[in-house]
Design an enzyme around this catalytic site. Structure first.
Site, short mmCIF file in Angstrom:
data_model
loop_
_atom_site.label_atom_id
_atom_site.label_comp_id
_atom_site.label_asym_id
_atom_site.label_seq_id
_atom_site.Cartn_x
_atom_site.Cartn_y
_atom_site.Cartn_z
N ARG B 444 -11.45 25.22 -18.13
CA ARG B 444 -10.33 25.60 -17.34
C ARG B 444 -8.88 26.24 -17.86
O ARG B 444 -8.35 26.71 -17.29
CB ARG B 444 -9.90 24.18 -16.84
CG ARG B 444 -10.86 23.48 -15.57
CD ARG B 444 -10.34 22.15 -15.25
NE ARG B 444 -8.84 22.21 -14.66
CZ ARG B 444 -8.19 21.12 -14.61
NH1 ARG B 444 -8.70 19.99 -14.57
NH2 ARG B 444 -7.03 21.15 -14.34
N ASP B 460 -7.17 22.16 -8.73
CA ASP B 460 -8.42 21.85 -8.53
C ASP B 460 -8.84 22.04 -7.02
O ASP B 460 -8.18 22.09 -5.84
CB ASP B 460 -8.56 20.40 -8.69
CG ASP B 460 -9.86 19.61 -8.58
OD1 ASP B 460 -10.55 19.33 -9.61
OD2 ASP B 460 -10.50 19.44 -7.62
N ASP B 549 -6.06 16.69 -18.80
CA ASP B 549 -4.79 16.82 -18.44
C ASP B 549 -3.76 16.34 -19.71
O ASP B 549 -3.01 16.83 -19.81
CB ASP B 549 -4.60 15.65 -17.36
CG ASP B 549 -4.60 16.36 -15.99
OD1 ASP B 549 -4.31 17.56 -15.87
OD2 ASP B 549 -4.89 15.72 -14.83
#
Lengths: 751, 639
Positions: B444, B460, B549
């Site tokens: 990502r 997302d 994250d």
């Protein structure tokens, strides 16, 4: 004098003179003097008509003589004076050929060869320079002498044109002193710019007999062409002991880092040829080589490049078939094509500067002047002024063994970087190469920076072109830092005489947990502040400062009493802010300590009809200012406001008794380049433009005045520094569906 | 009689005027006739020669370019970069470093330094492919000395790293090897070739390191101006008030009470005078140069700038052994890179050259950090990067919402699940690119070359946003291009009970992280994530997807030293269909990653970089009692 009563207010039209003596009255100065005699005339008018013609003629002759005498005197008094001051009154008019001759006996002492381990702290006597408030070294120049040996043969040419220019530049600068006892740096007038024009041993002897030589300590020699055939040393061969050398063409082996100064080899073409600045961007040739007298091996390499890459590479040589030999220095040839030098350099993006017999090449200066990016292929060469100039920004240095790869190396540079380099190259030439004076002053500045490092010129000042210096912002609070909450803030309440309201504000503000001190600025000189016992009792220290004059800028004075970094400026009638709101404002300031963090927000708009700025206080979606009737900011901005506010803004504010907040917004935005932070929702605010005045017309007057301020400040700053944003800061859970009692700042936005 | 009188007065007048003439005129004539004498006091400058124009130039026409050439470079006894370093091995992806394995038992420190270099992007295991061979000369206390390594080759392309002054006798000639050591002497140091290191105490932290102790930008009022290092390790302070001459012999005999501070603690002063090993020399130095006077004259602006710069330099290059070593390697890499080295600005302003990779760009405008100094602005458009993990539904609604934003430049779909790529995608005016991912979560944050804008909106597939929200968040990001701007947040906290860091995604009054399933940030963070994070951390993120994250937030916080920014997020969706985080399967609430995740990453960073914020940035008129028609982002307020 009555003469000065013309309509112009000065001597331009002396009315009374003009009438009787019209013809003569041509020059103003003459008029003045004539006026004087007219005045004479007027005093005895009765006499003249009765006089006989003979006497009249007599009188007229007499006065004419007196007049002439006075004129002549005047001419002598003023005229020669002005001639001489323009030609330097103090300096003796002499010829270089008349300078005293000094005979050097063959056995006079010779200095040591030169100490390679010299550094400022070992070989330089800083104590001679001392501490001085201007942080400027004092430079002494020895008087010019002509040195001859035992047989009367001169040691060298007395002085070259360039060295004379160089010494003149030093003499005209702030560094110069004629007092040898106060000097920190000594510059011999013995010209060693070109080693080939002097006799080495005798020149060394001449240096050694200088009155303050002392092993060369604190002496500075300028040399541009060092060494001589066949092996060409890269530093001046004249033994010079501890003397500093400002040399062109140093190599890493001879350069004493932090002691010597590497200077350019001056190109006489700088003065002869005017190459107008050419904007950056792609040019006809990608790479050009215009040097003559290159070693055959290098020329082969370059020609191989040309064969490989065709049109985009141009390799020039001297012209063999030109009839006029004198101009050949300004011509270059490729096969039978003739090019003008240095103009041809402007046609290329990159220009090769190869090592010749010497490392330093005058051609580097021509290349920079043409705004061509120099590709320096000279291993171990110390580039000019490399102690302070960042050559990575203006040149490409390629190792000699990589010469065959030079094309691909250059092609890998992004276009944006190339354009940046082109600009930088031209700027280096303009600032440090274009004249002997520029070279001399840059050299002295470098030495000055070493001796007073705390006052040294910064990297940016040396390297940033003026355009960059203007466009960029250097935030004085650039370090990302969240100050500890424990420090708290100092509230500064500006008040005149509204004691009741003031006491309410004090009581309200004192409830804010992070308040650490409260400062009341008592701006009323006619009335004493209330007695100590009458003030509200609060948990933090409360101080009252009395001012000498009722000025709005008193609110922004950097009082010694301010011990915290955060300052809350608050008016004496802002009673509607809750403790939660103020505490939250402080928390927001901690996250943005370099910004103005305030409550009521305002906006500036461009009025297309009037073609000027307009002040806006309506419900808009944007903010660019906050009112300082209630705002947090860093105390450093108080210092800036008081001592560094540009132009006459401070006086304007005090004279108009308005707009101190707009001025502060301008100042902070200009110095940080950042927008304000408005905190918490809009509420009915007691602020100058919404309450103090009832009725629409006064309100409008106020808005017009505020708009005027914006226009005035924008013109003083020369730009509009305010930044417009669309956001404000609220507590994380503001208006969220969440139990109020769990929120940190529940009492926000209540009316 | 009358005529005689008249004549007499006439003569009188005449002679008087002549006298006047002679006096005035004669004086000027006298001045002309006599040679001018210099006015006393005015400096007598270099003479203006009458024949200055006739002087010859120092170089005769034709002399400059006609020099005969000799192709031999001048040579000397020691090394410089061009002569002793072979850059031909360093082609391609920058500096590759091989570290000699230690022979025999090594100390814990040595081991950890080796591990740190091995985890860095510089490292290679093959000495043949390496451009620099690193020889650690570390263990001062064990007295163990390195012997001549195998590929020595007279030291060519070698770096000998001495963190502590080595008591070792020189067992072999250093030759052409570069030396990085603390306090090198002027005589042995080769500028542009050797590297000077800071003098590190034995107990210097290996990685992370304590942040600088500066708590406020400006000096506190009332603290001492200058502290002077004393012979026995204490500090003596001098204040501006006592500066008449506190340093002369008398003062030294009688230092005032409270002037001397002993012990290890640093003095509380604005300036510290450090004098190497000769404190007594320092006081003489003071007398001579009157340092104090110079310091007092320094403007507050300069003091402010110097204070901040010390902190920045400490944090960026000095605070841990790892930073010192990486800085050394970065310096050498810059020499190899030549024109694509770090510009000076990148070295000298936050976040520093270790965090502003020159492999990304050499133009400061391309980074998120230097817009102010450059007078530039971040680009006015963004790229939406939508990650489609399992189960792999094409995010049609999301694409439409994002494509509706006036600031959107392109949409990238990162397809990262087992299902085959759908053949059709929704019709939008926006360019849409589908990237077939490698099914790793860390993908990502890969710096895809297809991303052409400064700003990335990371999403997302299951996120749900409105166009208004996207627009407002992007406008906010433009004001803070170096930070992450997100919609949903989480916090870290110190858990006393477990003696470690805790993590919560509960709504609280403050936050320290934003979820990257819907956040704006600068594309440079993809480069940093992929190229500067240790491999171990990226592996951790791949193994525990919810950690990604946290890792991204750690990275951005470590670089900016600032908290992220939260913008408002529609309430109803916040309750009903929250933004999903990385893991598989829909969940009612963003699942807290294993608390270990925060602790592991904090351990790898060596400190806790996360910072908390207590504010949210709302539109100026957000929920204000004014007509909705006046509000620009009115759909943000719909109940």
């Amino acid at each position: 004098m009555s003469c000065a009563s013309g309509p112009g207010g000065g001597l331009r039209y002396p009315l009374r003179c003009r009438e009787p003596w019209d013809e003569e009255c041509e020059k103003e100065a003459v008029c003045v003097i004539m006026c004087a005699s007219v005045k004479y005339n007027i005093r005895g008018p009765a006499l003249i008509p009765r006089m006989k013609t003979k006497h009249r003629i007599y009188y007229i002759t007499l006065f004419s003589i007196v007049l002439l005498g006075l004129i002549a005197t005047g001419m002598f008094q003023f005229w020669p004076h002005s001639i001489e001051s323009s030609n330097d009154w103090n300096v003796e008019k002499r010829s270089v050929r008349d300078v005293p001759v000094v005979r050097l006996p063959a056995d006079s002492p010779i200095p040591e060869r030169g100490d390679l381990s010299c550094r400022m702290h070992t070989c330089f006597d800083v104590y001679r320079c001392g501490f001085n408030p201007k942080n400027k070294i004092k430079v002494y120049i020895y008087a010019l002498k002509k040195y001859v040996d035992d047989f009367g043969v001169p040691v060298s040419n007395t002085i070259s044109r360039e060295y004379n220019e160089l010494l003149t530049a030093i003499s005209d600068s702030d560094y110069y002193t004629d007092d040898i006892n106060r000097a920190c740096l000594f510059v011999p007038s013995i010209d060693v710019l070109n080693q080939n024009t002097l006799r080495i041993k005798e020149t060394a002897q001449a240096l050694a007999q200088l009155s303050r030589w002392d092993r060369g300590t604190n002496h500075l020699l300028f040399n541009m062409l060092p060494g001589g055939p066949p092996d060409y040393n890269t530093a001046l061969d004249v033994p010079r002991d501890r003397a500093l050398l400002a040399g062109g063409g140093f190599s890493t082996w001879t350069y004493r880092q932090g002691y010597d100064v590497s200077i350019p080899v001056y190109s006489p073409l700088s003065a002869e040829v005017d190459l107008p600045e050419k904007g950056p961007g792609p040019r006809r040739y990608f790479l050009i080589s215009s040097q003559v007298g290159l070693h055959p091996e290098y020329r082969e390499d370059l020609e191989a490049l040309q064969v490989k890459h065709g049109e985009s590479v141009l390799v020039l040589d001297k012209c063999t078939n030109l009839s006029e030999g004198g101009l050949s220095i300004r011509k270059r040839c490729h096969k039978h094509q003739v090019f003008d030098y240095p103009q041809v350099l402007q046609e290329a993006t990159f220009c090769v500067v190869l090592r010749g017999a010497r490392l330093g090449q005058a051609m580097l200066s021509d290349v920079l002047q043409a705004g061509c990016v120099p590709v320096v292929i000279a291993d171990s060469y110390i580039l000019p002024f490399s102690e302070v100039l960042d050559w990575k920004r203006a040149s490409v240095v390629v190792p000699e063994e990589k010469m065959s790869d030079v094309y691909s190396i250059l092609q890998s540079i992004p276009q944006r970087q190339i354009e940046e380099m082109q600009r930088q190259a031209r700027w280096f030439w303009e600032a440090y190469f274009q004249s002997i004076k520029a070279i001399a002053l840059a050299t002295l500045q470098i030495i000055n920076d070493r001796i007073y490092p705390y006052a040294a010129i910064s990297y940016e000042e040396w390297n940033d072109p003026p355009a960059v210096k203007w466009g960029s912002v250097s935030n004085p609070l650039f370090l990302p830092l969240i100050p500890p909450q424990s420090q708290g803030f100092t509230a500064i309440v500006l008040t005149y005489d509204r004691v009741e309201s003031l006491f309410r504000v004090i009581t309200e503000v004192s409830k804010v947990p992070s308040l650490s001190k409260l400062l009341v600025v008592w701006n009323n000189q006619n009335k004493n502040p209330p007695e100590d016992s009458l003030w509200p009792k609060i948990r933090v220290p409360l101080k009252v400062v009395r001012t000498a004059e009722n000025k709005l800028s008193n609110r922004f004075f950097p009082y010694d009493e301010i011990e915290t970094e955060a300052v809350l400026a608050i008016d004496d009638d802002i009673i509607m802010l809750t403790s939660d709101e103020l505490q939250f404002g402080y928390e927001v300031w901690r996250e943005f300590p370099d910004r103005l963090v305030g409550y009521p927000g305002r906006l500036h708009l461009w009025d297309h009809e009037m073609n000027k700025w307009k002040y806006e206080s309506e419900w808009t979606n944007e903010v660019s200012m906050v009112l300082t009737g209630a705002a947090f900011y860093h105390k450093y901005f108080n210092y800036l406001y008081t001592y560094k506010m540009p132009g006459d803004i401070k006086n304007w504010v005090d004279a108009h008794m308005n707009c101190e907040d707009i001025a502060m917004n301008f100042l902070v935005a200009n110095v940080t380049g950042k927008a304000v932070i408005k905190v918490t929702p809009r509420k009915k605010f007691k602020c100058p433009e919404c309450t103090a005045i009832d009725g629409l017309s006064l309100d409008q007057t106020h808005m017009v005045e505020r708009s005027e301020c914006i226009n005035k400040f924008a013109s003083v700053f020369g730009t509009m520094p305010l930044k417009v944003v669309e956001h404000r800061a609220d507590p994380v859970l503001y208006k969220d569906d969440f139990p109020e009692k769990l929120k940190s700042f529940p009492n926000i936005g209540s009316l | 009689m009358q005529s005689w009188r008249r004549r007499k007065s006439l003569w009188l007048a005449l002679s008087a005027s002549w006298l006047l003439l002679v006096l005035l005129g004669g004086f000027s004539l006298l001045r002309l006739a006599l040679p001018p004498r210099p006015r006393p006091g005015a400096p007598q400058g270099w003479p203006r020669w009458l024949d200055a124009e006739l002087l010859q130039s120092f170089s005769q026409a034709g002399e400059l370019p006609e020099d005969a050439a000799s192709p031999q470079a001048p040579h000397g006894g020691s090394c410089n970069w061009g002569a002793c370093f072979d850059t031909s091995k360093c082609r391609g992806d920058g500096l590759k470093v091989f570290v000699y394995p230690a022979s025999g038992p090594i100390s814990e420190t040595h081991h950890r330094i080796l591990a740190s270099i091995e985890g860095s992007r510089f490292h290679t295991f093959s000495p043949a492919g390496a451009c620099l061979l690193l020889l650690l000369s570390l263990d001062a206390q064990t007295g163990e000395c390195s012997s001549m390594p195998l590929q020595w080759n007279r030291g060519r392309n070698h770096l000998v790293l001495r963190l502590h002054p080595a008591p070792c006798p020189k067992t072999f000639q250093l030759g052409q090897a570069m030396v990085a050591e603390a306090s090198p002497t002027v005589d042995s140091f080769r500028p542009g070739f050797d590297v000077a290191l800071p003098f590190l105490p034995e107990a210097h932290p290996l990685r992370g390191g304590a942040p600088g102790q500066l708590q406020q930008h400006s000096p506190q009022p009332g603290i001492a101006l200058l502290a002077l290092e004393e012979e026995r390790g204490g500090w003596r302070t001098a204040d501006t008030g006592s500066s008449a001459c506190p340093w002369d012999a008398r003062c030294e005999q009688d230092p005032g009470p409270g002037q001397t501070q002993h012990g290890e603690t640093l003095p509380n002063a604005t300036f510290c005078l450090i004098s190497g090993h000769r404190p007594e020399a320092a006081s003489r130095f003071l007398q001579a140069l009157q340092v104090l006077a110079a310091l007092q004259e320094m403007s507050p602006a300069r003091v402010l700038a110097l204070r901040q710069q010390t902190q920045f330099l400490w944090d960026a290059y000095f605070s841990s052994v790892e930073k010192v070593i990486h800085t050394t390697l970065e310096v050498i890499q810059d020499r190899i890179f030549g024109t694509s080295a770090h510009p000076s600005l990148l070295w000298n302003s936050p976040p520093g050259a270790l965090l502003a990779l020159s492999t990304f760009s050499t133009s400061p405008q391309d980074f998120p950090f230097y817009h102010l100094q450059q007078g530039s602005r971040p680009e006015g458009r963004f790229s939406a990067l939508i990650w489609v993990g399992p189960p792999g539904q094409p995010p049609l609604k999301l694409i439409q919402a994002v494509a509706g934003s006036q600031h959107c430049a392109q949409i990238l779909v990162l397809w990262s699940n087992e299902r085959p790529l759908p053949s059709s995608w929704p019709e939008t005016a926006m360019p849409l690119t589908v990237i077939d991912g490698r099914r790793k979560v860390s993908d990502r944050f890969f710096p895809y070359s297809t991303i052409r804008t400064d700003a990335i909106l990371s999403l997302d597939a299951r996120s749900s946003l409105s166009t208004s929200e996207v627009d407002f968040a992007f406008v906010v990001w433009q004001s803070f291009p170096e930070r992450m701007v997100g919609f949903l947040t989480s916090s870290h906290f110190w858990d006393e009970a477990h003696g470690g860091w805790g993590y919560t995604a509960e709504r609280t009054n403050e936050f320290s992280m934003v979820l990257t399933t819907a956040a704006f940030y600068h594309r440079y963070y993809h480069t940093l994530f992929t190229h500067s994070l240790p491999k171990a951390l990226r592996t951790l993120a791949d193994e525990a997807p919810t950690c990604v994250d946290v890792l991204m937030n750690f990275l951005v916080a470590a670089v900016t030293k600032l908290p992220p920014i939260k913008v408002p997020y529609g309430k109803q969706r916040q309750e009903a269909a929250p933004l999903a985080s990385g893991g598989p399967g829909p969940r009612p609430k963003p699942q807290a990653p294993a608390p270990d995740c925060v602790n592991q990453i904090a351990a790898a960073f060596g400190h806790m970089p996360l910072l908390s914020s207590r504010l949210r940035l709302d539109p100026v008129l957000f929920k204000d009692p004014v007509s909705v028609q006046r509000k620009k982002y009115r759909s943000l307020e719909k109940p």
